[in-house]
Design an enzyme around this catalytic site. Structure first.
Site, PDB file in Angstrom:
ATOM      1  N   SER A 117      -3.885  25.935   3.948  1.00 39.32           N
ATOM      2  CA  SER A 117      -3.982  26.404   5.328  1.00 39.32           C
ATOM      3  C   SER A 117      -3.157  27.661   5.557  1.00 39.32           C
ATOM      4  CB  SER A 117      -3.460  25.295   6.246  1.00 39.32           C
ATOM      5  OG  SER A 117      -3.314  25.783   7.561  1.00 39.32           O
ATOM      6  N   TYR A 141       2.903  20.142   9.754  1.00 40.10           N
ATOM      7  CA  TYR A 141       1.596  20.266   9.097  1.00 40.10           C
ATOM      8  C   TYR A 141       1.635  21.353   8.022  1.00 40.10           C
ATOM      9  CZ  TYR A 141      -3.205  21.711   8.309  1.00 40.10           C
ATOM     10  OH  TYR A 141      -4.385  22.070   7.702  1.00 40.10           O
ATOM     11  N   LYS A 145       1.218  21.070   3.742  1.00 38.36           N
ATOM     12  CA  LYS A 145       0.252  21.817   2.923  1.00 38.36           C
ATOM     13  C   LYS A 145       0.987  22.672   1.895  1.00 38.36           C
ATOM     14  CE  LYS A 145      -3.665  20.370   4.469  1.00 38.36           C
ATOM     15  NZ  LYS A 145      -4.672  19.777   3.588  1.00 38.36           N
TER      16      LYS A 145
END
Ligand code: UDP
Length: 328
Positions: A117, A141, A145
């Site tokens: 991402s 988040y 990743k």
């Protein structure tokens, strides 16, 4: 190739499964259906309903179907939720990915395409963002990743894993056949929310933050058509080199503000779409736009539907035809 697609019943996963089938790959979907939808998996494609953290079950699935490669979509992917509930993100994204990687190595499967991402970059120092930009995530988040990317890089060096890590910018739109679209049980994404307002299902859309240092004060995002994203995954499978982990941005290289998205949606739908200004949403970087030279060079990939108008029009068709999503 025989490809195991984790999260293949989800939004980007299901569109990629359809693209893989069109290209003659044999596909198996592994999904626990926590976010995915059974109806999004094409007939004839086996759906193994299993959690990724079930190491033995995943290893057994890889062996049973004789998989050559894995495309790993399954993850939790909401920035705000990751700020409120980081444990869910570390367990679902890092813990489950490590379990999958172990099952792959132990089953002799060494080809991987990983959903990474733009959130791994944090607040960019330069825009468009090149792949070698420092990765300093600003929300859990993004950290999850980034952590999995790092594990993949280390496993590539030490264990012979070959991987392409696609750093998505903002996936949007629906499949061109009108069958597959973006449906989250709890919707937080801008374009689906805007279209739900157009459908009369919500009174207004909120604009999170109007004081960013951008051209109209709202955040800038690089929206990439989900069919183009799917095409990047199909190409990535053929670009895997054993022992190497290649990171590629996947975006169009062009950014639109939140206000521009709403304006475009008004033009596409012909609806008024009332918008109200609200505070910033925690964890949102002001501007995320991809540098696209590397993916172009490595995969020969160009977005075929780069225009925001095309992306929103495809999403609008799906939302009009599926006002209740997948009905599950
Ligand atoms: N956004 C907004 N209102 C909403 C949802 C999102 O203003 O109801 C903004 C959000 O702050 C971000 C952009 O739209 O700047 C894209 O957010 P989204 O959740 O769609 O994707 P993300 O960039 O978080 O992956």
């Amino acid at each position: 190739m025989r490809v195991l697609v984790t999260g293949g019943a989800g939004y980007i996963g299901s569109v990629t499964v359809a693209a893989l089938c069109r290209c003659g790959h044999e596909v198996v979907v592994l999904d626990n259906l926590s976010e995915g939808h059974r109806a999004a998996v094409p007939e004839g494609v086996p759906l193994v309903q299993r959690d990724l953290r079930d190491y033995a079950g995943v290893a057994e699935t890889l062996k049973h179907f004789g998989c050559d490669a894995v495309i790993h979509f399954a993850a939790s992917a909401l920035v705000a939720e990751s700020v409120a509930n980081p444990r869910k993100y570390y367990e679902n994204n890092v813990g489950a990915s490590l379990s999958l990687l172990a099952a792959m190595l132990d089953s002799g499967v060494r080809r991987l395409v990983f959903s990474s991402s733009a959130a791994t970059y944090g607040v960019p120092e330069v825009v468009p963002i090149p792949e070698d930009h420092p990765q300093r995530p600003i929300n859990p988040y993004g950290f999850t990743k980034y952590a999995v990317e790092q594990a993949i890089r280390d496993y590539a060096r030490a264990h012979g894993l070959g991987a392409v890590m696609l750093r998505y910018f903002n996936a949007a739109g629906a499949s061109l056949d009108g069958r597959l679209g973006e449906h989250h049980r709890h919707e937080t994404h801008l374009i689906p929310l805007v279209l739900q307002v157009a459908l009369g299902k919500r009174p207004h859309v909120q604009i999170f933050g109007t004081d960013y240092a951008t051209r109209d004060g709202t955040c800038v995002r690089d929206f990439v058509h989900v069919e183009d994203l799917a095409d990047a995954h199909v190409r990535a499978l053929d670009a895997i080199v054993p022992g190497h982990a290649l990171a590629l941005n996947c975006g169009t290289g062009r950014g639109y503000t939140v206000r521009e998205v709403i304006e475009t949606a008004r033009a596409v739908t012909g609806h008024e779409i009332p918008a109200v200004e609200a505070d910033r949403r925690p964890g949102d970087p002001p501007e995320l736009v991809a540098a696209v030279e590397r993916i172009r060079a490595e995969l020969g990939w160009e977005p075929r539907w780069p225009e925001l108008q095309q992306i929103i029009a495809s999403a609008w068709r799906w939302h009009r035809e599926h006002p209740n999503g997948y009905d599950d």
